[in-house]
Design a protein around this motif. Structure first.
Motif, PDB file in Angstrom:
ATOM      1  N   ALA A 178     -13.474  21.488  -4.736  1.00 14.61           N
ATOM      2  CA  ALA A 178     -14.342  21.331  -3.566  1.00 14.61           C
ATOM      3  C   ALA A 178     -13.606  20.710  -2.394  1.00 14.61           C
ATOM      4  CB  ALA A 178     -15.565  20.481  -3.936  1.00 14.61           C
ATOM      5  N   PHE A 179     -12.424  20.132  -2.652  1.00 19.56           N
ATOM      6  CA  PHE A 179     -11.664  19.469  -1.596  1.00 19.56           C
ATOM      7  C   PHE A 179     -10.280  20.080  -1.494  1.00 19.56           C
ATOM      8  CE2 PHE A 179     -14.801  16.381  -2.947  1.00 19.56           C
ATOM      9  CZ  PHE A 179     -15.310  15.927  -1.736  1.00 19.56           C
ATOM     10  N   ASN A 180      -9.696  19.874  -0.328  1.00 17.22           N
ATOM     11  CA  ASN A 180      -8.316  20.296  -0.110  1.00 17.22           C
ATOM     12  C   ASN A 180      -7.381  19.179  -0.564  1.00 17.22           C
ATOM     13  OD1 ASN A 180      -6.096  21.752   0.735  1.00 17.22           O
ATOM     14  ND2 ASN A 180      -6.284  21.108   2.878  1.00 17.22           N
ATOM     15  N   ASN A 181      -6.985  18.302   0.339  1.00 19.86           N
ATOM     16  CA  ASN A 181      -6.178  17.140  -0.028  1.00 19.86           C
ATOM     17  C   ASN A 181      -7.084  15.930  -0.272  1.00 19.86           C
ATOM     18  OD1 ASN A 181      -3.789  18.594   0.363  1.00 19.86           O
ATOM     19  ND2 ASN A 181      -3.672  18.022   2.522  1.00 19.86           N
ATOM     20  N   VAL A 182      -6.834  15.212  -1.337  1.00 18.19           N
ATOM     21  CA  VAL A 182      -7.495  13.929  -1.581  1.00 18.19           C
ATOM     22  C   VAL A 182      -6.388  12.880  -1.635  1.00 18.19           C
ATOM     23  CG1 VAL A 182      -8.931  12.556  -3.108  1.00 18.19           C
ATOM     24  CG2 VAL A 182      -9.378  15.006  -2.848  1.00 18.19           C
ATOM     25  N   ILE A 183      -6.354  12.037  -0.619  1.00 18.56           N
ATOM     26  CA  ILE A 183      -5.299  11.035  -0.489  1.00 18.56           C
ATOM     27  C   ILE A 183      -5.865   9.679  -0.884  1.00 18.56           C
ATOM     28  CG2 ILE A 183      -3.599  10.016   1.047  1.00 18.56           C
ATOM     29  CD1 ILE A 183      -3.276  13.010   0.595  1.00 18.56           C
ATOM     30  N   GLN A 184      -5.231   9.061  -1.864  1.00 18.73           N
ATOM     31  CA  GLN A 184      -5.680   7.762  -2.355  1.00 18.73           C
ATOM     32  C   GLN A 184      -4.659   6.700  -2.003  1.00 18.73           C
ATOM     33  OE1 GLN A 184      -7.835   6.859  -6.226  1.00 18.73           O
ATOM     34  NE2 GLN A 184      -5.746   6.349  -6.826  1.00 18.73           N
ATOM     35  N   VAL A 185      -5.136   5.570  -1.449  1.00 17.74           N
ATOM     36  CA  VAL A 185      -4.252   4.440  -1.166  1.00 17.74           C
ATOM     37  C   VAL A 185      -4.258   3.515  -2.370  1.00 17.74           C
ATOM     38  CG1 VAL A 185      -6.108   3.222   0.070  1.00 17.74           C
ATOM     39  CG2 VAL A 185      -3.744   2.512   0.382  1.00 17.74           C
ATOM     40  N   ALA A 214       7.647  10.819   6.604  1.00 19.77           N
ATOM     41  CA  ALA A 214       6.655  10.986   5.542  1.00 19.77           C
ATOM     42  C   ALA A 214       5.699   9.802   5.493  1.00 19.77           C
ATOM     43  CB  ALA A 214       7.350  11.154   4.195  1.00 19.77           C
ATOM     44  N   VAL A 215       4.403  10.113   5.254  1.00 22.10           N
ATOM     45  CA  VAL A 215       3.396   9.056   5.217  1.00 22.10           C
ATOM     46  C   VAL A 215       2.728   8.964   3.858  1.00 22.10           C
ATOM     47  CG1 VAL A 215       2.942   9.194   7.678  1.00 22.10           C
ATOM     48  CG2 VAL A 215       1.617  10.619   6.117  1.00 22.10           C
ATOM     49  N   THR A 216       3.040   9.856   2.943  1.00 21.07           N
ATOM     50  CA  THR A 216       2.488   9.780   1.600  1.00 21.07           C
ATOM     51  C   THR A 216       3.632   9.841   0.595  1.00 21.07           C
ATOM     52  OG1 THR A 216       2.212  12.174   1.472  1.00 21.07           O
ATOM     53  CG2 THR A 216       0.336  10.911   2.275  1.00 21.07           C
ATOM     54  N   GLN A 217       3.313   9.504  -0.621  1.00 18.96           N
ATOM     55  CA  GLN A 217       4.303   9.539  -1.691  1.00 18.96           C
ATOM     56  C   GLN A 217       4.884  10.948  -1.813  1.00 18.96           C
ATOM     57  OE1 GLN A 217       3.100   7.117  -5.074  1.00 18.96           O
ATOM     58  NE2 GLN A 217       3.831   8.742  -6.423  1.00 18.96           N
ATOM     59  N   ALA A 267       7.901   2.384  -0.759  1.00 14.91           N
ATOM     60  CA  ALA A 267       6.625   2.530  -0.064  1.00 14.91           C
ATOM     61  C   ALA A 267       6.846   3.223   1.279  1.00 14.91           C
ATOM     62  CB  ALA A 267       5.971   1.165   0.148  1.00 14.91           C
ATOM     63  N   PRO A 268       6.566   4.525   1.373  1.00 15.14           N
ATOM     64  CA  PRO A 268       6.705   5.217   2.672  1.00 15.14           C
ATOM     65  C   PRO A 268       5.881   4.534   3.751  1.00 15.14           C
ATOM     66  CG  PRO A 268       6.374   6.798   0.903  1.00 15.14           C
ATOM     67  CD  PRO A 268       6.147   5.443   0.305  1.00 15.14           C
ATOM     68  N   GLU A 269       6.393   4.553   4.978  1.00 20.26           N
ATOM     69  CA  GLU A 269       5.818   3.755   6.062  1.00 20.26           C
ATOM     70  C   GLU A 269       4.606   4.448   6.666  1.00 20.26           C
ATOM     71  OE1 GLU A 269       9.039   4.667   5.896  1.00 20.26           O
ATOM     72  OE2 GLU A 269       9.938   2.796   5.253  1.00 20.26           O
ATOM     73  N   ARG A 270       3.490   4.383   5.973  1.00 17.14           N
ATOM     74  CA  ARG A 270       2.269   5.044   6.422  1.00 17.14           C
ATOM     75  C   ARG A 270       1.781   4.441   7.735  1.00 17.14           C
ATOM     76  NH1 ARG A 270      -2.006   8.781   4.694  1.00 17.14           N
ATOM     77  NH2 ARG A 270      -3.699   8.355   6.121  1.00 17.14           N
ATOM     78  N   PRO A 296       0.819  -1.212   0.000  1.00 18.66           N
ATOM     79  CA  PRO A 296       0.000   0.000   0.000  1.00 18.66           C
ATOM     80  C   PRO A 296       0.858   1.269   0.000  1.00 18.66           C
ATOM     81  CG  PRO A 296      -0.835  -1.568   1.607  1.00 18.66           C
ATOM     82  CD  PRO A 296       0.482  -2.103   1.137  1.00 18.66           C
ATOM     83  N   VAL A 297       0.488   2.215  -0.844  1.00 18.57           N
ATOM     84  CA  VAL A 297       1.152   3.516  -0.951  1.00 18.57           C
ATOM     85  C   VAL A 297       0.072   4.591  -0.990  1.00 18.57           C
ATOM     86  CG1 VAL A 297       2.650   4.983  -2.337  1.00 18.57           C
ATOM     87  CG2 VAL A 297       3.122   2.541  -2.184  1.00 18.57           C
ATOM     88  N   TYR A 298       0.262   5.641  -0.205  1.00 21.13           N
ATOM     89  CA  TYR A 298      -0.690   6.741  -0.163  1.00 21.13           C
ATOM     90  C   TYR A 298      -0.178   7.889  -1.037  1.00 21.13           C
ATOM     91  CZ  TYR A 298      -3.142   4.498   3.709  1.00 21.13           C
ATOM     92  OH  TYR A 298      -3.863   3.627   4.475  1.00 21.13           O
ATOM     93  N   ARG A 299      -1.087   8.487  -1.835  1.00 17.16           N
ATOM     94  CA  ARG A 299      -0.675   9.501  -2.802  1.00 17.16           C
ATOM     95  C   ARG A 299      -1.700  10.630  -2.864  1.00 17.16           C
ATOM     96  NH1 ARG A 299      -1.029  10.188  -8.624  1.00 17.16           N
ATOM     97  NH2 ARG A 299      -2.477   8.416  -8.750  1.00 17.16           N
ATOM     98  N   GLN A 300      -1.192  11.842  -2.957  1.00 16.05           N
ATOM     99  CA  GLN A 300      -2.041  13.014  -3.173  1.00 16.05           C
ATOM    100  C   GLN A 300      -2.473  13.045  -4.638  1.00 16.05           C
ATOM    101  OE1 GLN A 300      -4.099  15.500  -2.848  1.00 16.05           O
ATOM    102  NE2 GLN A 300      -2.862  17.112  -1.843  1.00 16.05           N
ATOM    103  N   ILE A 301      -3.786  13.040  -4.889  1.00 14.94           N
ATOM    104  CA  ILE A 301      -4.279  12.968  -6.275  1.00 14.94           C
ATOM    105  C   ILE A 301      -5.098  14.200  -6.657  1.00 14.94           C
ATOM    106  CG2 ILE A 301      -4.313  10.448  -6.251  1.00 14.94           C
ATOM    107  CD1 ILE A 301      -7.380  10.605  -5.964  1.00 14.94           C
TER     108      ILE A 301
END
Length: 350
Positions: free
Chosen positions: A159-166, A214-217, A204-207, A114-119
């Protein structure tokens, strides 16, 4: 497979396996609660920020009515369970009836980590010196000259600020050489010495771990930018155990009672430094996520000092009768009182 038998056998061992992990339920919990509807919402505001209520009032009304743009967290529609492929080979040679030496190799591949990314950000056309795109421009304060930034000015969904997708695209590689020298119990003692030379790298950052930065890409457009040493990377590790239970055949019953039925054991471990992240306290690429990796560094670039530890145990067996024995033991950890590094703080560049 035994290459040869007799008093000095040589044995070859090999194994391979495919191992699937369970899904982290917290990923779906966060996505259900942070789905952007505002039904579940955690908001923090200082008195001067937009949407902050007058003390002691609480925030009421919808987030948008208070000037608050909320975050959202989602799971990729093509998310898959992570798995690992493990391979191991060993060659063991007997030196005597009680002594043996073993050479081994271990390789492990992790897939679909699993990797978390700002989209929710689009690049604005400029980039950092290492090629990472920027998602906003940096302005200097006319009075103080300090750099200010409004993150993610070019949003995919305003409409959104950060949208984080795993997503399930992370990979890892682990390689290790192992040397073992073992003596089975004989002549009243036994010992084992194990040395491992290894390397672990992943992207893969250690979320799901605490205190690792760091917890996201780091670069939403390039997962390979986070390719670096894993949080579990440790180049050299050495462990040794020794257990002695000597027996003395002497005529004096009282002296034999004191000298026999004693057992001493030591466990010693030593290892080179472990990794820790070096970050900045500024949103370098302006993607709305803090703790970026500084230009010129890679993920988990820090390395702690080497560590050594020795534990000791003494036990004595007291025969009560033919059926029952009483064992009394005492243990001491870190008998040489060696300091160990537990956590690094203040590792961020200003």
């Amino acid at each position: 497979y035994s290459l040869n038998e007799g008093s000095r056998p040589t044995v070859v061992r090999g194994s391979a396996g495919l191992y699937y992990d369970t899904v982290y339920l917290v990923m779906y919990e966060n996505a259900i609660q942070g789905n952007g509807t505002g039904r579940y919402l955690n908001v923090t505001r200082t008195p001067s920020q937009t949407g902050a209520p007058d003390f002691p009032n609480t925030i009421n009304g919808s987030p948008s009515s208070r000037g608050i743009t909320q975050n959202a967290e989602v799971v990729s529609p093509d998310f898959k369970n992570m798995y690992a492929m493990h391979y191991q080979a060993q060659l063991e040679q007997a030196l005597t009836n009680d002594l043996s030496v073993t050479l081994g190799y271990i390789h492990s591949n992790g897939r679909m980590i699993p990797v978390y990314r700002q989209i929710n950000c689009r690049p604005v056309g400029t980039s950092l010196a290492d090629g990472r795109p920027r998602y906003s421009t940096v302005a200097s304060n006319a009075t103080s000259g300090a750099a200010t930034v409004t993150p993610c000015t070019n949003k995919v969904n305003p409409a959104f600020n950060n949208v984080i997708q795993v997503e399930s695209g992370g990979t890892s590689n682990y390689d290790a050489m192992q040397l073992q020298f073992n003596k089975r119990i004989s002549q009243g003692y036994q010992f084992s010495v194990n040395y491992t030379l290894s390397k672990a790298r992943d992207n893969a950052p250690e979320r799901n771990l605490q205190g690792v930065g760091a917890v996201t890409q780091s670069d939403p457009s390039n997962r390979e930018f986070d390719r670096g040493y894993g949080v579990a990377d440790q180049r050299h590790t050495l462990s040794a155990t020794f257990v002695a239970r000597p027996q003395f055949n002497i005529e004096s019953r009282s002296l034999a009672y004191l000298l026999n039925n004693n057992q001493l054991s030591f466990i010693a471990t030593a290892g080179s430094g472990e990794t820790f992240p070096i970050t900045t306290n500024f949103d370098l690429n302006a993607d709305g996520i803090l703790n970026d990796i500084p230009v010129g560094y890679e993920r988990n670039a820090g390395r702690s000092p080497a560590g050594v530890n020795v534990d000791f145990r003494y036990s004595r067996v007291i025969p009560l009768n033919e059926r029952f024995k009483l064992e009394v033991m005492a243990e001491a950890r870190n008998i040489f009182n060696i300091n160990s590094t537990a956590t690094f703080t203040n590792t961020a560049f200003t």
